[in-house]
Scaffold this motif. Sequence first.
Motif, short mmCIF file in Angstrom:
data_model
loop_
_atom_site.label_atom_id
_atom_site.label_comp_id
_atom_site.label_asym_id
_atom_site.label_seq_id
_atom_site.Cartn_x
_atom_site.Cartn_y
_atom_site.Cartn_z
N VAL A 1 8.38 12.40 3.00
CA VAL A 1 8.57 11.02 2.57
C VAL A 1 7.42 10.18 3.09
O VAL A 1 7.12 10.20 4.30
CB VAL A 1 9.92 10.46 3.08
N PHE A 2 6.78 9.44 2.18
CA PHE A 2 5.65 8.58 2.54
C PHE A 2 5.96 7.13 2.17
O PHE A 2 6.58 6.87 1.13
CB PHE A 2 4.39 9.01 1.80
N LYS A 3 5.48 6.23 3.02
CA LYS A 3 5.63 4.80 2.76
C LYS A 3 4.25 4.17 2.60
O LYS A 3 3.36 4.37 3.43
CB LYS A 3 6.35 4.11 3.93
N ASN A 4 4.09 3.42 1.50
CA ASN A 4 2.89 2.59 1.30
C ASN A 4 1.59 3.36 1.46
O ASN A 4 0.69 2.99 2.23
CB ASN A 4 2.93 1.39 2.26
N LEU A 5 1.48 4.45 0.73
CA LEU A 5 0.21 5.16 0.67
C LEU A 5 -0.88 4.29 0.06
O LEU A 5 -0.60 3.40 -0.76
CB LEU A 5 0.37 6.42 -0.18
N ARG A 6 -2.12 4.54 0.43
CA ARG A 6 -3.24 3.86 -0.20
C ARG A 6 -3.41 4.32 -1.64
O ARG A 6 -3.78 3.54 -2.53
CB ARG A 6 -4.53 4.13 0.57
N ASP B 1 0.23 9.46 -11.99
CA ASP B 1 -0.01 8.06 -11.66
C ASP B 1 1.32 7.43 -11.23
O ASP B 1 2.28 7.45 -11.99
CB ASP B 1 -0.56 7.35 -12.90
N PHE B 2 1.35 6.86 -10.00
CA PHE B 2 2.59 6.23 -9.52
C PHE B 2 2.36 4.79 -9.05
O PHE B 2 3.03 4.30 -8.15
CB PHE B 2 3.24 7.08 -8.43
N ALA B 3 1.43 4.10 -9.69
CA ALA B 3 1.17 2.70 -9.35
C ALA B 3 2.45 1.89 -9.51
O ALA B 3 3.20 2.04 -10.48
CB ALA B 3 0.07 2.13 -10.25
N GLY B 4 2.71 1.00 -8.53
CA GLY B 4 3.90 0.16 -8.59
C GLY B 4 5.08 0.70 -7.82
O GLY B 4 6.11 0.01 -7.70
N PHE B 5 4.96 1.90 -7.29
CA PHE B 5 6.04 2.50 -6.51
C PHE B 5 5.62 2.54 -5.04
O PHE B 5 4.67 3.23 -4.68
CB PHE B 5 6.33 3.92 -7.00
N PRO B 6 6.32 1.83 -4.15
CA PRO B 6 5.89 1.75 -2.75
C PRO B 6 6.20 2.98 -1.92
O PRO B 6 5.67 3.13 -0.81
CB PRO B 6 6.66 0.54 -2.22
N TYR B 7 7.06 3.87 -2.42
CA TYR B 7 7.42 5.08 -1.68
C TYR B 7 7.14 6.30 -2.56
O TYR B 7 7.24 6.25 -3.78
CB TYR B 7 8.91 5.07 -1.31
N LEU B 8 6.82 7.42 -1.88
CA LEU B 8 6.60 8.67 -2.60
C LEU B 8 7.25 9.79 -1.82
O LEU B 8 7.09 9.91 -0.60
CB LEU B 8 5.10 8.95 -2.74
N GLY B 9 8.00 10.62 -2.54
CA GLY B 9 8.57 11.83 -1.97
C GLY B 9 7.92 13.06 -2.58
O GLY B 9 7.58 13.07 -3.77
N PRO C 1 8.18 9.32 -7.40
CA PRO C 1 7.85 7.91 -7.17
C PRO C 1 9.13 7.09 -7.03
O PRO C 1 10.03 7.18 -7.87
CB PRO C 1 7.08 7.54 -8.43
N TRP C 2 9.20 6.29 -5.98
CA TRP C 2 10.44 5.57 -5.68
C TRP C 2 10.20 4.08 -5.51
O TRP C 2 9.27 3.66 -4.82
CB TRP C 2 11.05 6.06 -4.37
N CYS C 3 11.08 3.28 -6.10
CA CYS C 3 11.25 1.86 -5.75
C CYS C 3 12.56 1.78 -4.99
O CYS C 3 13.60 1.35 -5.50
CB CYS C 3 11.27 0.99 -6.98
N GLY C 4 12.53 2.24 -3.75
CA GLY C 4 13.72 2.36 -2.92
C GLY C 4 13.59 3.59 -2.05
O GLY C 4 12.72 4.43 -2.27
N ILE C 5 14.47 3.71 -1.07
CA ILE C 5 14.39 4.80 -0.11
C ILE C 5 15.77 5.00 0.50
O ILE C 5 16.62 4.11 0.46
CB ILE C 5 13.33 4.48 0.98
N ASP D 1 20.40 -6.02 2.67
CA ASP D 1 19.48 -5.77 3.79
C ASP D 1 18.78 -4.42 3.70
O ASP D 1 17.93 -4.11 4.53
CB ASP D 1 20.25 -5.82 5.12
N LYS D 2 19.13 -3.61 2.73
CA LYS D 2 18.64 -2.23 2.66
C LYS D 2 17.12 -2.21 2.48
O LYS D 2 16.57 -2.95 1.67
CB LYS D 2 19.32 -1.52 1.49
N GLU D 3 16.44 -1.34 3.22
CA GLU D 3 15.00 -1.20 3.06
C GLU D 3 14.65 -0.80 1.63
O GLU D 3 15.27 0.10 1.04
CB GLU D 3 14.44 -0.15 4.02
N GLY D 4 13.65 -1.49 1.06
CA GLY D 4 13.17 -1.14 -0.27
C GLY D 4 14.05 -1.61 -1.41
O GLY D 4 13.75 -1.31 -2.57
N ILE D 5 15.13 -2.35 -1.12
CA ILE D 5 16.03 -2.77 -2.19
C ILE D 5 15.32 -3.80 -3.08
O ILE D 5 14.48 -4.59 -2.62
CB ILE D 5 17.34 -3.36 -1.61
#
Length: 290
Positions: A206-211, A229-237, A251-255, A267-271
């Motif tokens: 699980v990665f957060k905010n890759l360059r 291409d996963f532009a727009g997704f802040p998380y990647l598994g 590619p995830w918009c959430g975690i 309050d959930k991270e990535g919500i």
Amino acid sequence: MFILQNDMLRITVKEKGAELVSLYHKKDAIEYIWSGNPAFWAKHSPVLFPIVGALKNDTYYYNNKLYHLSRHGFARDRQFTLSAATASELCFTLESDAGTLQQFPFEFKLDMIYRLQQNGLTVMYRVTNTGSGNMYFSVGGHPAFSVPFVEGTDYNDYYLEFNEPELAGRWPISANGLIENDSAPLLVNTQKLPLRKELFYRDALVFKNLRSRKVRLLSNRHNKGIAFDFAGFPYLGIWAAKDADFVCIEPWCGIADPVTSNQQLPDKEGINRLAPQAVFERSWGVGFEI
């Protein structure tokens, strides 16, 4: 099953879960999507909605009411409807109903759009808040790519190549599917991640905010591969079932919840918060001109 094709590519999507089950490259005679062998993992490319990953105790609270959702949410197990089709696009739709409202107290419409280009595929998630209040949700992809995809090659002949050098640790997943408090070193000023089956013996990377906004799946033995291409997704598994011949690029918009989660949905991270009648769109793509 619904088929969409052009001179180069053919895809197959089923109505249950609006799941992509085949991505076949005609010129190269290569099937890129995992077969779904149930001895390892019976899915191909499930849609993750309205959560990504696991909740603490499969439970969350909203407006002081308790709700239960299993890992990755219910969309992957629901029946979608083919709502539009053209020569280059299929759109599958899922709308909230009495059953979804018991688990997820928001009215919504989820469109899954599969669009073929000449030598690529774009997959779009379009979430519409059809209710009268703010909606809180996550959404993501889970496509599994067959590895090896050329006969005579081995899993260890393949690697992932990010489009930027990365200094990023993996966020370990607990036995309950939750994100641990601290990351562990993995990518150290490198663009390359060699594939080894033991990488996934402790669940997903699980990665957060890759360059990087793109990653390629390539081989040391031949010149076939994919550009993802996963532009727009802040998380990647990155994941595979134990000893299986595939790798998921997710590619995830959430975690998943952290181990310290208070289980309150806002309050959930990535919500993601979506206003009434607003629309949220994200797309990932697979290309073959690498």
